[in-house]
Design a protein around this motif. Structure first.
Motif: not given
Length: 81
Positions: A1-22
Motif C-alpha cells: 500500500m502507498q501510505n508513507w509520506y516524507i517531509a524534507q523542510g517544507e516539501n512533502v513527498y508521497g505517497p510511497y510504498t514501504w519498499e520505496s521508503i527502504e
C-alpha cells in the motif's frame, strides 16, 4: 500500500510504498532530521525517532536491527540474532 509520506523542510513527498521508503533510505536520500508519516502513526516522526523507537523495542532482546518491512499494515522489524 502507498501510505508513507516524507517531509524534507517544507516539501512533502508521497505517497510511497514501504519498499520505496527502504530504497530511498538505502540510497541515502534521507537523513535523521527528515520526517516520515503514515496514517497508522499519531504524528510525524523524524527518521531518527522512528529508528530509536524500533531500537528500544528490540533492546530488551539484545538483538541488532537488521531491516524494516511493511506487511499488511504492520511495521515488522527483522533482527540479526
Amino acid at each position: 500500500m502507498q501510505n508513507w509520506y516524507i517531509a524534507q523542510g517544507e516539501n512533502v513527498y508521497g505517497p510511497y510504498t514501504w519498499e520505496s521508503i527502504e530504497s530511498i533510505l538505502e540510497q541515502g536520500y534521507l537523513n535523521n532530521s527528515d520526517y516520515i508519516w503514515d496514517p497508522n502513526l499519531s504524528k510525524w516522526l523524524t527518521i531518527n525517532e522512528l529508528n530509536q523507537s524500533i531500537y528500544m523495542a528490540e533492546k530488551n532482546k539484545k538483538n541488532h536491527l537488521l531491516t524494516l518491512r511493511r506487511r499488511k499494515g504492520i511495521l515488522v522489524c527483522f533482527v540479526l540474532v
